[in-house]
Design an enzyme around this catalytic site. Structure first.
Site, PDB file in Angstrom:
ATOM      1  N   HIS A 195      -0.095 -17.858 -57.750  1.00  0.00           N
ATOM      2  CA  HIS A 195       0.260 -16.503 -58.190  1.00  0.00           C
ATOM      3  C   HIS A 195      -0.741 -15.488 -57.671  1.00  0.00           C
ATOM      4  O   HIS A 195      -0.409 -14.366 -57.311  1.00  0.00           O
ATOM      5  CB  HIS A 195       0.295 -16.459 -59.722  1.00  0.00           C
ATOM      6  N   GLU A 431      11.605  -4.952  -9.119  1.00  0.00           N
ATOM      7  CA  GLU A 431      10.483  -5.836  -8.780  1.00  0.00           C
ATOM      8  C   GLU A 431      10.304  -5.985  -7.270  1.00  0.00           C
ATOM      9  O   GLU A 431       9.368  -6.622  -6.811  1.00  0.00           O
ATOM     10  CB  GLU A 431      10.721  -7.240  -9.352  1.00  0.00           C
ATOM     11  N   ASP A 455       5.595  -8.529  -9.948  1.00  0.00           N
ATOM     12  CA  ASP A 455       6.278  -8.899  -8.714  1.00  0.00           C
ATOM     13  C   ASP A 455       6.326  -7.737  -7.723  1.00  0.00           C
ATOM     14  O   ASP A 455       6.246  -7.946  -6.513  1.00  0.00           O
ATOM     15  CB  ASP A 455       7.700  -9.391  -9.020  1.00  0.00           C
ATOM     16  N   CYS A 502       7.241  -3.266 -17.598  1.00  0.00           N
ATOM     17  CA  CYS A 502       7.007  -4.462 -18.420  1.00  0.00           C
ATOM     18  C   CYS A 502       6.061  -5.452 -17.755  1.00  0.00           C
ATOM     19  O   CYS A 502       5.817  -6.528 -18.282  1.00  0.00           O
ATOM     20  CB  CYS A 502       8.326  -5.147 -18.781  1.00  0.00           C
TER      21      CYS A 502
END
Ligand code: PEP
Ligand code: MG
Length: 570
Positions: A195, A431, A455, A502
């Site tokens: 608890h 990319e 990339d 990204c």
């Protein structure tokens, strides 16, 4: 002072730094002495008085609990303690022990506690078994009364954050955190379902329990770092550790703050993930969504291929867990450095893997595998805010083929009456330099774009990103790379097509302002970088940055680029 680390179970997340305050532990200090026959009645009365006082104490705490900052379960926890206290096994049995053994009330109470604890230990159900700690906590409270030390916790210092170090704490102790403003607590005992742990989570106080002997190892006044997320307590951290922890603590406060620049540009900070398990870290970092789910990781390190259902479950669990935030699922990018033996030789050893049958090229060459994944993603789109992202696109023809496959997957689901979002947005990764130089084909066909700088740099500079021998030539600040990224962002803005970055550049603090100055408002990165990047966004002024970035984009001189970057980050 010696610095050391204590491990336990973090039952309530967050980091707190402060000075230790030890809480005395009555159960360990109980004396045993004989009571003359004539004083037995008085000893029983002393016990009854203590029980009565604790009863009133619990009732008073119950009465004082109002307001939204008290966790809902708390009243019920106090009721459990009240019931234990009033049960004959605790309220009556010790009186018999006092009379029969002619011993002091404290001793009689701990004797009875030992009997009860033994009974609890035999219970199979883990939840009920853990209620033994409630019995111990109630006994501790009565003992403190008997020993003349009422149950209130010591006052927290107003100048420095105080961290309570106790053998055990009851929920009634923890609720006092609300008025005392302790920074955190740690206890020798306890478990995740106690608890006390539940109340701590409700109050949003970092807590580490089950440290075994922290109370014996820590001294009053020592500096502690309590990290409820990492399950550790650092005692007497050295200056370097303390500085790092202070910074982490500061950053954590930014979790829910929107990432707006000083001049009011709103920036979305998304996370890159590899597996559904990463979601926890995403939520902890306060990400606005997942900007890149590298779905190929579902295919790696396993025998065979993931079935449609297995993929669907993985995508659905993340979509649901994000509670309406966007989830960008990149269709699998196998080939190059990410190969899959289990594909039964489908990915052959190419003479030049990064330029070979990779990502969308591989998907289009193996339509069965691609369709399976597309169906799984589309099925998951029914349960959340899902978007599809196609990697390594180079030409209009590839985009059209990928879109046709998505249409085919939709059609097959429709025929089977399986629900999906018919308007699921489809995006493409930028990319390959060709994608930027002929970006018009992307802007007219796709709903959004995402620049994979990892990339894009590899293909622009002809540097294999996995080959150490040429890693010194891999340069995100190469003028050609900057021109390509700048052009992509600007073209997308003009066409009103959302664009994100990204690749690793998005999570590199040195480059945050560079990307902001190019007009980027959507970053996707490893969740560990999100808070630091947010802090950088919050202290950036796009109006000041933009002219410097414009000059960076125009020059072909790397020395100038480096100098301008320094100015940007001043
Ligand atoms: C990239 O290329 O920048 C990217 C985000 O994709 P990956 O690193 O998975 O190739
Ligand atoms: Mg990539």
């Amino acid at each position: 002072m010696v610095s050391f680390t204590i491990h336990g179970i973090g039952v309530s997340g967050g980091i707190a730094i402060g000075r230790a305050q030890l809480v005395s532990h009555a159960t360990l200090e109980v004396a045993h002495y004989a009571i003359p026959a004539a004083k037995v009645r008085a000893e029983v009365a002393r016990f009854e008085a203590a029980v009565n006082e604790v009863q009133k104490e619990l009732e008073a705490l119950h009465g004082s609990m109002s307001g939204e900052d008290v966790p809902g379960e708390f009243g019920a926890f106090l009721d459990v303690h009240w019931m234990i206290l009033n049960d004959a096994t605790l309220a009556e049995a010790p009186k018999k022990i006092i009379a029969e053994q002619r011993c002091n009330a404290e001793w009689a109470l701990t004797q009875q506690m030992a009997v009860l604890v033994e009974q609890f230990d035999e219970i199979e159900d883990p939840y009920l078994r853990e209620r033994r700690s409630d019995v111990v906590q109630v006994v501790e409270r009565v003992l403190k009364r008997l020993m003349g030390r009422p149950g209130a916790l010591p006052a927290a210092s107003s100048e420095e954050q105080t961290i309570l170090v106790a053998h055990d704490l009851s929920p009634a102790d923890v609720i006092q955190f609300k008025s005392h403003r302790y920074g955190a607590f740690l206890t020798d005992l306890g478990g995740p379902t106690s608890h006390t742990a539940i109340v701590a989570r409700g109050l949003n106080v970092p807590a580490v329990v089950a440290t075994h002997n922290a109370r014996a190892m820590i001294r009053d006044g020592e500096i502690l770092v309590v990290d409820g997320d990492a399950n550790v307590v650092i005692v007497n951290p050295d200056r370097a550790v303390l500085a790092v922890e202070l910074e982490r603590q500061k950053l954590k406060r930014l979790r829910l703050k929107p990432a707006d620049t000083l001049d009011g540009w709103h920036v979305e900070l998304h996370a890159n993930i590899e597996l559904p398990e990463d979601l926890e870290q995403v939520m902890e970092a306060g990400a606005n969504g997942v900007g890149l789910f590298r779905s190929e990781f579902l295919f790696l390190n396993r025998p065979g291929l993931p079935s449609e259902d297995e993929q669907f479950e993985a995508y659905r669990s993340v979509a649901v867990g994000l509670e309406g935030r966007p989830l960008v699922i990149r269709t699998f990018d196998l080939g190059a450095d990410k190969t899959k033996d289990g594909l039964g030789g489908l990915v052959r050893v190419a003479p030049n893997p990064p330029l070979g049958l990779r990502a969308v090229r591989f998907c289009l060459a193996e339509p069965r595998l691609f369709l399976t994944q597309l169906r799984a993603i589309l099925r998951a789109s029914h349960y959340g805010n899902v978007r599809i992202l196609i990697p390594m696109l180079a030409s209009a023809g590839e985009i059209d083929q990928a879109l046709a496959m998505i249409a085919q997957a939709k059609e097959s689901l429709r025929e089977q009456g399986i629900p999906f979002d018919p308007n699921v947005p489809v995006g493409g990764m930028i990319e390959i330099p060709a994608a930027v130089l002929a970006i018009g084909a992307f802007l007219t066909r796709l709903d959004f774009l995402s620049i994979g700088t990892n990339d894009l740099i590899q293909y622009t500079l002809a540097v294999d990103r996995a080959d150490e021998a040429v890693s010194h030539l891999y340069d995100p600040l190469h003028p050609a790379v900057l021109k390509l990224i700048g052009t992509a962002i600007q073209s997308a803005a003009k066409a009103r097509v959302p664009i994100a970055v990204c690749g690793e550049m998005a999570g590199d603090l040195r480059l945050t302002r560079l990307l902001l100055g190019m007009g980027l408002t959507e970053f996707s990165m490893h969740p560990a970088h999100i808070l630091a990047v947010k802090q950088r966004v919050l202290t950036s002024d796009v109006a000041r940055i933009r002219p410097i970035v414009d000059r960076m984009r125009r020059t072909d001189d790397p020395v100038k680029v480096a100098a301008l970057l320094d100015r940007l980050n001043d």
